[in-house]
Design an enzyme around this catalytic site. Sequence first.
Site, PDB file in Angstrom:
ATOM      1  CD  GLU A 112      14.771 -24.109 -10.731  1.00  0.00           C
ATOM      2  OE1 GLU A 112      15.463 -23.270 -10.223  1.00  0.00           O
ATOM      3  OE2 GLU A 112      13.726 -24.253 -10.032  1.00  0.00           O
ATOM      4  CG  ASP A 137      13.758 -27.126  -5.131  1.00  0.00           C
ATOM      5  OD1 ASP A 137      14.813 -26.343  -4.343  1.00  0.00           O
ATOM      6  OD2 ASP A 137      13.654 -26.574  -6.268  1.00  0.00           O
ATOM      7  CG  ASP A 138      11.887 -24.369  -2.430  1.00  0.00           C
ATOM      8  OD1 ASP A 138      12.436 -23.914  -1.391  1.00  0.00           O
ATOM      9  OD2 ASP A 138      12.054 -24.516  -3.481  1.00  0.00           O
TER      10      ASP A 138
HETATM   11  N1  HPA Z   1      15.549 -22.557  -7.638  1.00  0.00           N
HETATM   12  C1  HPA Z   1      16.117 -21.131  -7.431  1.00  0.00           C
HETATM   13  N2  HPA Z   1      15.945 -20.564  -6.341  1.00  0.00           N
HETATM   14  C2  HPA Z   1      15.190 -20.953  -5.332  1.00  0.00           C
HETATM   15  C3  HPA Z   1      14.449 -22.390  -5.508  1.00  0.00           C
HETATM   16  C4  HPA Z   1      14.911 -23.033  -6.805  1.00  0.00           C
HETATM   17  O1  HPA Z   1      14.258 -24.170  -7.035  1.00  0.00           O
HETATM   18  N3  HPA Z   1      13.993 -22.739  -4.157  1.00  0.00           N
HETATM   19  C5  HPA Z   1      14.260 -21.672  -3.606  1.00  0.00           C
HETATM   20  N4  HPA Z   1      15.080 -20.965  -4.075  1.00  0.00           N
HETATM   21 ZN    ZN Z   2      16.457 -25.102  -5.072  1.00  0.00          ZN
END
Ligand code: HPA
Ligand code: ZN
Length: 326
Positions: A199, A277-278
């Site tokens: 990421e 994701d969030d």
């Molecule tokens: N990346 C890393 N940690 C996380 C993420 C993410 O996208 N979302 C919640 N914790």
């Molecule tokens: Zn994540």
Amino acid sequence: NPVATLACLLPKAELHLHIEGTLEPELAFRLAQRHGVTLPWPDVEALRAAYNFSDLQSFLDLYYAGANVLRTEADFYDLTRAYLEHAHADNLRHVEIFFDPQTHTERGVAFEDVLGGIRRALLEAEREWGISFRVIMSFLRHLSEADALATLDEARPYLHRIDGIGLDSSEMGHPPSKFARVFAECRELGLPVVAHAGEEGPPEYIEEALDILRVKRIDHGVRALESDALMTRLANEQIPLTVCPLSNVKLKVYDDMTAHGLRKMLARDIKVTINSDDPAYFGGYVNDNFIACIDALDLTADEVIKLARNSIEASWLDNARRDALL
Ligand code: HPA
Ligand code: ZN
């Protein structure tokens, strides 16, 4: 746009979703009031206005602050129920959701209440709407491996209700190799494992996740685009990537959606999926992610169908239900 309509109507699975990241500001304030605690923002608008991130860490700081209002079984139920209403509206037929026990047990919340509230909502949605589910316990990589091992010990009474293991939080400086032993122990327990990698971290972190942690899927993985050899490997081995486009733009992995590498990955026959994701923090749920990609990358109907199919194929569903959804 007929391709966007198609994307919304197709049956899909979500494979990369942090339940703590579904906490919308309105619910955060409602829970704060429930517990008589004060949030460091005056109101919903001020909290939403704070969602202006410069990188992963600037988001995580807010995400962990928000999680402080999650205290009881009922809180985790309400949180998960609200997410599942969005999942149902988006035609998700299956969800595999992460939870971060360390964020909660550190504050004195019982493991049983966290998992119990989440599962109560999931079981209800399965009965009401036929949404099947898996639950993935994720370790926080900014904490030590010893801490993860202690969390695994704490989880032992609940392992029959945990379907897999993940790795999230601050990536840079916390490579997958840091968790080699705890992941080996999880695999020995028969748990499938996944990890966030590539990421913000380099392609080497993706290789470590594959070779050292032996993950079944890579969460994010977009920095694989920097290594042609790794791209070839991901395609040859058909390793699923759970890509989160709105997350990547919001956390400045890409300047804007037109720069996103999703379409290049599809063109290389990598098994990519679209996830939120969030969603409370990044501006949308699964269908919003599809629409943003269709608009910016001009995805075709065939590409959208492939992405939806990939999400079912890359899930941990048993063959009978997988075939029924395909
Ligand atoms: N990346 C890393 N940690 C996380 C993420 C993410 O996208 N979302 C919640 N914790
Ligand atoms: Zn994540």
